[in-house]
Design a protein around this motif. Structure first.
Motif, PDB file in Angstrom:
ATOM      1  N   ARG A 137       0.808  -1.223   0.000  1.00 13.57           N
ATOM      2  CA  ARG A 137       0.000   0.000   0.000  1.00 13.57           C
ATOM      3  C   ARG A 137       0.842   1.274   0.000  1.00 13.57           C
ATOM      4  O   ARG A 137       0.291   2.386   0.004  1.00 13.57           O
ATOM      5  CB  ARG A 137      -0.932  -0.001   1.215  1.00 13.57           C
ATOM      6  CG  ARG A 137      -1.993  -1.109   1.135  1.00 13.57           C
ATOM      7  CD  ARG A 137      -2.994  -0.989   2.251  1.00 13.57           C
ATOM      8  NE  ARG A 137      -4.005  -2.036   2.164  1.00 13.57           N
ATOM      9  CZ  ARG A 137      -5.034  -2.173   3.007  1.00 13.57           C
ATOM     10  NH1 ARG A 137      -5.174  -1.300   4.005  1.00 13.57           N
ATOM     11  NH2 ARG A 137      -5.900  -3.151   2.859  1.00 13.57           N
ATOM     12  N   GLU A 138       2.147   1.153   0.004  1.00 12.64           N
ATOM     13  CA  GLU A 138       3.007   2.331   0.040  1.00 12.64           C
ATOM     14  C   GLU A 138       3.067   2.988  -1.335  1.00 12.64           C
ATOM     15  O   GLU A 138       2.956   2.330  -2.381  1.00 12.64           O
ATOM     16  CB  GLU A 138       4.410   1.952   0.514  1.00 12.64           C
ATOM     17  CG  GLU A 138       4.449   1.611   2.002  1.00 12.64           C
ATOM     18  CD  GLU A 138       5.841   1.298   2.508  1.00 12.64           C
ATOM     19  OE1 GLU A 138       6.193   1.774   3.610  1.00 12.64           O
ATOM     20  OE2 GLU A 138       6.576   0.571   1.810  1.00 12.64           O
ATOM     21  N   LYS A 139       3.267   4.314  -1.318  1.00 12.69           N
ATOM     22  CA  LYS A 139       3.398   5.077  -2.553  1.00 12.69           C
ATOM     23  C   LYS A 139       4.858   5.037  -2.984  1.00 12.69           C
ATOM     24  O   LYS A 139       5.745   5.460  -2.235  1.00 12.69           O
ATOM     25  CB  LYS A 139       2.937   6.525  -2.348  1.00 12.69           C
ATOM     26  CG  LYS A 139       2.833   7.300  -3.649  1.00 12.69           C
ATOM     27  CD  LYS A 139       2.080   8.605  -3.464  1.00 12.69           C
ATOM     28  CE  LYS A 139       1.878   9.282  -4.823  1.00 12.69           C
ATOM     29  NZ  LYS A 139       1.088  10.533  -4.694  1.00 12.69           N
ATOM     30  N   TYR A 158       3.213  -3.949  -9.949  1.00 13.20           N
ATOM     31  CA  TYR A 158       1.806  -3.544 -10.046  1.00 13.20           C
ATOM     32  C   TYR A 158       0.904  -4.775 -10.086  1.00 13.20           C
ATOM     33  O   TYR A 158      -0.130  -4.837  -9.406  1.00 13.20           O
ATOM     34  CB  TYR A 158       1.627  -2.703 -11.317  1.00 13.20           C
ATOM     35  CG  TYR A 158       0.254  -2.105 -11.492  1.00 13.20           C
ATOM     36  CD1 TYR A 158       0.006  -0.780 -11.122  1.00 13.20           C
ATOM     37  CD2 TYR A 158      -0.798  -2.834 -12.046  1.00 13.20           C
ATOM     38  CE1 TYR A 158      -1.251  -0.217 -11.299  1.00 13.20           C
ATOM     39  CE2 TYR A 158      -2.049  -2.294 -12.223  1.00 13.20           C
ATOM     40  CZ  TYR A 158      -2.280  -0.972 -11.845  1.00 13.20           C
ATOM     41  OH  TYR A 158      -3.534  -0.423 -12.018  1.00 13.20           O
ATOM     42  N   TYR A 183       1.179  -3.929  -5.942  1.00 13.53           N
ATOM     43  CA  TYR A 183       1.783  -2.626  -5.651  1.00 13.53           C
ATOM     44  C   TYR A 183       1.273  -1.638  -6.712  1.00 13.53           C
ATOM     45  O   TYR A 183       1.894  -1.446  -7.749  1.00 13.53           O
ATOM     46  CB  TYR A 183       3.310  -2.720  -5.715  1.00 13.53           C
ATOM     47  CG  TYR A 183       3.927  -3.620  -4.663  1.00 13.53           C
ATOM     48  CD1 TYR A 183       4.465  -3.092  -3.492  1.00 13.53           C
ATOM     49  CD2 TYR A 183       3.979  -5.001  -4.844  1.00 13.53           C
ATOM     50  CE1 TYR A 183       5.046  -3.914  -2.538  1.00 13.53           C
ATOM     51  CE2 TYR A 183       4.561  -5.826  -3.893  1.00 13.53           C
ATOM     52  CZ  TYR A 183       5.090  -5.280  -2.738  1.00 13.53           C
ATOM     53  OH  TYR A 183       5.657  -6.096  -1.801  1.00 13.53           O
ATOM     54  N   ASP A 203       0.269   1.735  -6.369  1.00 15.00           N
ATOM     55  CA  ASP A 203       0.472   3.185  -6.247  1.00 15.00           C
ATOM     56  C   ASP A 203       1.918   3.507  -6.636  1.00 15.00           C
ATOM     57  O   ASP A 203       2.760   3.820  -5.802  1.00 15.00           O
ATOM     58  CB  ASP A 203       0.177   3.629  -4.815  1.00 15.00           C
ATOM     59  CG  ASP A 203      -0.090   5.126  -4.741  1.00 15.00           C
ATOM     60  OD1 ASP A 203       0.145   5.823  -5.756  1.00 15.00           O
ATOM     61  OD2 ASP A 203      -0.518   5.597  -3.674  1.00 15.00           O
ATOM     62  N   GLN A 221      -3.786   2.732 -13.206  1.00 17.82           N
ATOM     63  CA  GLN A 221      -3.440   3.556 -12.040  1.00 17.82           C
ATOM     64  C   GLN A 221      -1.941   3.887 -11.971  1.00 17.82           C
ATOM     65  O   GLN A 221      -1.529   4.697 -11.146  1.00 17.82           O
ATOM     66  CB  GLN A 221      -3.845   2.824 -10.750  1.00 17.82           C
ATOM     67  CG  GLN A 221      -5.357   2.717 -10.577  1.00 17.82           C
ATOM     68  CD  GLN A 221      -5.706   1.904  -9.351  1.00 17.82           C
ATOM     69  OE1 GLN A 221      -5.992   0.716  -9.431  1.00 17.82           O
ATOM     70  NE2 GLN A 221      -5.672   2.556  -8.193  1.00 17.82           N
ATOM     71  N   SER A 269       6.312  13.302  -0.601  1.00 19.05           N
ATOM     72  CA  SER A 269       5.223  12.744  -1.411  1.00 19.05           C
ATOM     73  C   SER A 269       5.218  11.221  -1.438  1.00 19.05           C
ATOM     74  O   SER A 269       4.189  10.611  -1.751  1.00 19.05           O
ATOM     75  CB  SER A 269       5.340  13.238  -2.861  1.00 19.05           C
ATOM     76  OG  SER A 269       5.216  14.636  -2.922  1.00 19.05           O
ATOM     77  N   PHE A 270       6.355  10.567  -1.127  1.00 16.52           N
ATOM     78  CA  PHE A 270       6.468   9.118  -1.319  1.00 16.52           C
ATOM     79  C   PHE A 270       7.026   8.448  -0.064  1.00 16.52           C
ATOM     80  O   PHE A 270       7.734   9.058   0.734  1.00 16.52           O
ATOM     81  CB  PHE A 270       7.388   8.800  -2.514  1.00 16.52           C
ATOM     82  CG  PHE A 270       6.889   9.360  -3.816  1.00 16.52           C
ATOM     83  CD1 PHE A 270       5.969   8.657  -4.587  1.00 16.52           C
ATOM     84  CD2 PHE A 270       7.339  10.598  -4.280  1.00 16.52           C
ATOM     85  CE1 PHE A 270       5.511   9.173  -5.795  1.00 16.52           C
ATOM     86  CE2 PHE A 270       6.888  11.119  -5.472  1.00 16.52           C
ATOM     87  CZ  PHE A 270       5.972  10.414  -6.242  1.00 16.52           C
ATOM     88  N   GLN A 271       6.688   7.154   0.026  1.00 14.08           N
ATOM     89  CA  GLN A 271       7.243   6.350   1.120  1.00 14.08           C
ATOM     90  C   GLN A 271       8.441   5.512   0.673  1.00 14.08           C
ATOM     91  O   GLN A 271       9.228   5.070   1.495  1.00 14.08           O
ATOM     92  CB  GLN A 271       6.147   5.438   1.692  1.00 14.08           C
ATOM     93  CG  GLN A 271       5.108   6.233   2.474  1.00 14.08           C
ATOM     94  CD  GLN A 271       3.750   5.543   2.462  1.00 14.08           C
ATOM     95  OE1 GLN A 271       3.187   5.250   1.396  1.00 14.08           O
ATOM     96  NE2 GLN A 271       3.210   5.300   3.649  1.00 14.08           N
TER      97      GLN A 271
END
Length: 699
Positions: free
Chosen positions: A49-51, A67, A71, A73, A97, A114-116
């Motif tokens: 669920r991490e970006k 994806y 994954y 996002d 997406q 913005s990201f993890q």
């Protein structure tokens, strides 16, 4: 089609990548491995669920496959407009997406935090092609942008070959920012080097840089290495030690690839370390026997050396290992020595622990699914009990250990850890206080102790040693040299003066003291710790006929030589090691065989006496020089080589007219032995004095 750049600098050029992807078309280019090769590591450090931001995405299928397994996002950026267009077209309907953006990673347009996860597969390596100022500034901008767009707790996951300049830059940048630095070896990267045409000459690593919230004034830096995919990370003390550990892994993988491709690389050895502590656990030697005829069952075997026997010639010397490999009948044999201070449950657990690792050292041509035999002596791993460990200011760290021999006797040894494969002193333990009885007493005492008591129980240093038994072959030869004295059959009734330089565990002077009742012995030892060791652990004791002088042997002999009424010894023995490992001669130190000093030795020796020297010299030129110097002072010089060892025992006498032919020498040795074998007096039946002198040669 040649897609490689003319110069590594082109990797940082927009034009190069535009041309590259135009020529390559839609075929995916996988830099440093496919998803299947990297998925174990990616799933470990990225949550579904991490970006995720993928920088320098190219046309790799990695993002698509991430994806497809959940994954979703994921944002991909690349400097090449051509490849971004290709990837948008390829994924528009199947992965709606996931986004692809043309963007310069040194000037990203995303808001802060913005990201993890920022994922980089080879991009840092492609940009950091050299250490010129312009390149380093570009990399600084890139890494600063990575830090800016990541949230606190986020991770920069960079797949890299970890070349020295790349590792230095990445680790230096993020450790200064207060991030946690971890380097993780990619599990399958070693297999790539064993391919017919390997993609890279180095294994692949992942840098996992975790962003911490800045703490004003904090200098905390965390460096970790994870050498196995599911292994525990090992904490390292500095960036330099991390770089060294990575370099060791790279050298190991390179060595494996070389061993896979060709045999006969020479004397190849390496240590395998504990994944938890980083301490050496096994020492491996790879021995190839090209003369062994290839067959399905003769390719490869592992030989586990029982604990305590790694110092024997067959296991501890290159020639011995070659003989072992040839007799075992395998094209490649790996000998495995077990380290003291490590715990081993048994042969089965060692086999399970080593199986995967030793297969990396297998030769080419081995049949698939081939079972690799694990061999040993007697099928067990031996017994080694470290009784005492300490540090001497002069000799350094040392251990006293009991080991079981192949005849089921137990032996006590003194080992200097600076030269851990050499036994400094050894004594056989008497059977009446058996090792089994010791272990039972320890178990009984342990049952009586509270649960929080440490497991290390006090050793019983007073366990008696067999003073009639000489363990060391060179000591046996040195004692046999007493046969060179006049009338050896009368030596037990003749006053005999001896000077022994180098005490160690005291076995040599103690044997002479007990077997020659009229002898008077001066033993000289530079290290007071060794006198304590000899007394406490090897049954040594002084008496009115045996005195120990704590002094430098050079100074002691020099002072005796200067005295007006200087003493004269019938026998002088040197058994003293050098503390300098860089010399080609480890026994004695060079100053002990310098001609001016040898003249002093001669001045305190009786005219019919014998000077006996233990020489350990691997430098042939230096050895020739030593022999020439000895012969200049002592014209009569006998040499006895110790079979299977580097040791040579030199018997030196001042008068050449006393030269004895071999038959006379053996006759005198037999007469001495007959005198020593008295009823009721302990004597080792395997010790034949004349055998010690059979191979003596006159220089």
């Amino acid at each position: 089609m040649d897609l490689l750049p003319k110069s590594p600098k082109e990797f940082g050029s927009i034009d190069y990548w535009e041309k590259f992807f135009q020529q390559r078309g839609k075929k995916a280019f996988e830099w440093y491995g496919t998803y299947l090769e990297l998925c174990g590591l990616l799933h470990k450090y990225i949550k579904p669920r991490e970006k995720v931001l993928v920088i320098g995405c190219g046309n790799s299928e990695l993002s698509e496959q991430l994806y497809d397994v959940g994954y979703q996002d994921i944002v991909n950026i690349d400097i090449s407009e051509v490849v971004i267009k290709q990837m948008k077209e390829r994924n528009a309907s199947r992965r709606p997406q996931m986004s692809f953006l043309k963007m310069d990673m040194t000037q990203m347009e995303f808001p802060d935090a913005s990201f993890q996860v920022v994922l980089d597969k080879g991009t840092l390596d492609a940009v950091l092609t050299d250490e010129e100022e312009k390149t380093l500034q570009q990399v600084d901008r890139m890494l600063a942008e990575v830090g800016r767009v990541l949230q606190v707790g986020g991770r920069y996951l960079c797949i890299s070959l970890a070349q020295a300049h790349v590792l230095k830059k990445a680790v230096g940048h993020f450790s200064r920012e207060g991030w946690m630095v971890r380097v993780h070896q990619v599990a399958n990267s070693q297999d790539q080097l064993l391919e017919a045409e390997p993609r890279f000459s180095l294994p692949v690593f992942a840098f996992i840089m975790t962003k911490f919230r800045p703490v004003p004034g904090s200098a905390l830096q965390i460096f970790e290495l994870c050498a196995q995919e599911q292994g525990k990370p090992v904490r390292l003390e500095s960036a330099e030690r991390l770089a060294e550990a990575v370099r060791e892994r790279q050298q190991y993988v390179w060595l494996c690839s070389q061993l896979y491709r060709k045999a006969g690389l020479g004397n190849v050895s390496l240590d395998l370390c504990s994944g938890d502590t980083g301490e050496p656990r096994y020492t491996l030697h790879v021995v190839d026997s090209p003369t062994v005829k290839p067959s399905r069952d003769s390719h490869f075997a592992i030989f586990i050396i029982p604990q305590g026997r790694e110092t024997e010639w067959l296991f501890g010397m290159e020639e011995g290992r070659k003989q072992l490999a040839a007799s075992a009948g395998f094209r490649r044999l790996i000998t495995v020595a077990l380290h003291r201070g490590q715990q081993y449950e048994g042969m089965d657990s060692i086999q399970a622990e080593l199986s995967a690792r030793v297969m990396e050292l297998a030769p080419a041509g081995m049949p698939a699914q081939q079972q690799v035999p694990f061999l040993s002596v007697g099928g067990d791993i031996g017994v080694r009990t470290v009784q005492h460990q300490d540090c001497s200011p002069l000799s350094g760290d040392y251990v006293i250990e009991d080991v079981q021999g192949d005849d089921r006797h137990y032996f006590r040894r003194l080992i200097f850890l600076s030269n851990r494969n050499v036994v400094q002193s050894e004594a056989r333990l008497l059977k009446d206080v058996s090792h089994r009885a010791q272990k039972k007493r320890r178990r009984d005492r342990k049952k009586q102790q509270p649960a929080n008591t440490p497991e290390d129980l006090p050793a019983a240093p007073g366990q008696p040693t067999d003073k009639s038994y000489l363990c060391c072959e060179h000591h046996k030869a040195m004692v046999a040299g007493l046969a060179l004295l006049r009338d050896p059959e009368l030596l037990l009734e003749t006053p005999l003066g001896l000077l022994v330089v180098g005490l160690g565990g005291g076995s040599l002077p103690l044997f002479v003291h007990d077997h020659f009742p009229k002898s008077c012995i001066d033993a000289v030892e530079i290290d007071p710790s060794m006198l304590q060791v000899a007394t406490q652990w090897f049954g040594f004791s002084q008496s009115d006929r045996m005195k120990v002088h704590i002094a430098d042997g050079l100074d002691y002999i020099s002072s005796l030589a200067e005295e007006e009424a200087r003493p004269h010894y019938d026998v002088i023995m040197f058994d003293v090691d050098s503390k300098d490992p860089t010399l080609g001669m480890s026994c004695p130190p060079p100053a002990f065989v310098a001609q001016p000093f040898l003249q002093k030795v001669k001045s305190i020796l009786t005219p019919e006496g014998v000077f006996i020297l233990n020489l350990v010299c691997r430098d042939l030129g230096l050895k020739d020089s030593v022999l020439a110097g000895l012969k200049a002072v002592f014209p009569l010089l006998y040499v006895r080589r110790i079979e299977g060892e580097v040791n040579e025992i030199l018997f030196c006498q001042p008068h050449p007219e006393r030269k004895l032919a071999t038959p006379e020498l053996l006759e005198m040795a037999q007469a001495l032995e007959q005198t020593l074998r008295k009823p009721g007096k302990g004597w080792d039946d395997t010790y034949v004095l004349s055998d010690m002198l059979k191979t003596v040669k006159i220089v």
